[in-house]
Scaffold this active site. Structure first.
Site, PDB file in Angstrom:
ATOM      1  N   ASP A  83       0.854  -1.343  -0.085  1.00 19.07           N
ATOM      2  CA  ASP A  83      -0.002   0.021  -0.105  1.00 19.07           C
ATOM      3  C   ASP A  83       0.964   1.274  -0.028  1.00 19.07           C
ATOM      4  OD1 ASP A  83       1.090  -0.092   2.484  1.00 19.07           O
ATOM      5  OD2 ASP A  83      -0.862   0.056   3.756  1.00 19.07           O
ATOM      6  N   GLY A  84       2.179   1.025  -0.022  1.00 19.74           N
ATOM      7  CA  GLY A  84       3.110   2.332  -0.108  1.00 19.74           C
ATOM      8  C   GLY A  84       3.711   2.680   1.223  1.00 19.74           C
ATOM      9  N   GLN A 136      10.724  26.760   3.237  1.00 22.29           N
ATOM     10  CA  GLN A 136       9.435  27.179   3.559  1.00 22.29           C
ATOM     11  C   GLN A 136       9.447  27.535   5.026  1.00 22.29           C
ATOM     12  OE1 GLN A 136       6.246  24.662   2.345  1.00 22.29           O
ATOM     13  NE2 GLN A 136       7.470  23.696   0.947  1.00 22.29           N
ATOM     14  N   LYS A 144      21.015  38.745  -6.558  1.00 27.55           N
ATOM     15  CA  LYS A 144      20.218  38.046  -7.229  1.00 27.55           C
ATOM     16  C   LYS A 144      18.848  38.355  -6.830  1.00 27.55           C
ATOM     17  CE  LYS A 144      19.094  33.687  -5.413  1.00 27.55           C
ATOM     18  NZ  LYS A 144      19.029  32.390  -5.190  1.00 27.55           N
TER      19      LYS A 144
END
Ligand code: R5P
Length: 282
Positions: free
Chosen positions: A33-34, A89, A183
């Site tokens: 099922d992973g 993030q 940048k």
């Protein structure tokens, strides 16, 4: 014992050599099922040092499993993140977004007594861990594979944020100057642009230094800008050779001598180990 994640097995072996701590046996499976299953069948000793780069969602799950697998048998669990995923993030860029690195840090902190992160994108990430945190600066290791006798070497950061890294590599190499480009990245398209600059690279060997090469957009633009300055040989270095998407092709097509990263992410371009730098903290 040193307990390796599946993506950090070579680094873990180097760390076992550097510290004299034995390497734990590990097994990695995936069900139909992973779902993942990471086992540590023969853990012995007082301290578990779990070493696992979290460069994918699977790697995050595997790390939590490794921590849990040793939790009842070790007096102390130290977690080493050679590369900490989601570190970029680190704030809400738009309404409704999570602070993803905080969510990851909270989950990782539940299974450990202490955390070491190699060159996190921002050292401020340490505030998100509820356990003692240390940032390991391994950037000096990038000087080791450079050839001796570079001609008037210039250690160049592709943006101002990597200037300290370029200075550290220069200091470890022993001679040369440092400089950086300016940048700008378009957050919508991801396109990188660099301002025309006064960088003095004509005829000099240049070592580009960054914390990470992800898509290769930043390095490609830096190399392109640099060639407008008629440099000598160009060496590309980074701590974390993520080399995602078409980064390898972008760099292979560029007019450079070599690409060298560390083994925080185990890639063909990993040409030097951060194990000695981590060992100082263990
Ligand atoms: C940016 O702040 C970082 O230091 C790297 O320059 C950047 O994340 C590299 O990403 P990419 O290879 O996708 O341009």
């Amino acid at each position: 014992m040193i307990v390796p994640g599946s993506g950090s097995q070579s680094l873990a072996a180097s760390l076992a050599d550097a510290t004299g701590e034995p390497l734990a046996p590990v097994e990695f499976d995936r069900f139909a099922d992973g779902e993942l299953l990471a086992r540590v069948p023969g853990f012995e000793g007082d301290r578990a040092v779990v070493v696992a780069a979290t460069d994918s969602s699977d790697a995050h799950v595997e790390l939590l499993q490794l921590q849990d697998a040793v939790a009842d048998r070790a007096d102390e669990v130290v977690t080493v993140l050679p590369y900490m995923g989601y570190a970029r993030q680190d704030e809400r860029f738009r309404e409704g977004e999570p602070v993803s690195v905080r969510a990851m840090a909270r989950a990782i902190a539940t299974g450990t007594d202490r955390v070491l992160v190699v060159n996190p994108h921002e050292p401020g990430v340490g505030e998100f861990f509820d356990v003692p945190f240390e940032a390991v600066d391994a950037s000096a290791r990038l000087a080791e594979p450079l050839p001796e006798g570079l001609r008037e070497p210039l250690f160049l950061a592709p943006d101002g944020g990597a200037t300290d890294l370029a200075t550290t590599v220069r200091d470890a190499y022993g001679t040369g100057e440092t400089d950086h480009f300016e940048k700008h990245r378009d957050r919508e398209t991801g396109t990188v642009e660099m301002e025309p600059s006064e960088v003095d690279a004509a005829g000099r060997d240049v070592v580009l230094v960054d914390d990470i090469i992800a898509t290769g957009g930043t390095m490609s633009e830096a190399i392109a800008r640099l060639h407008g300055h008629d440099p000598g040989r160009v060496f590309v270095t980074c701590v974390h050779p993520m080399l995602a998407a078409s980064a390898r092709t972008r760099l292979a097509r560029a007019d450079i001598e070599a690409v060298c990263g560390t083994d925080t992410l185990e890639r063909a371009a990993s040409c030097v180990s951060v194990a000695p730098a981590i060992a100082e903290y263990l």
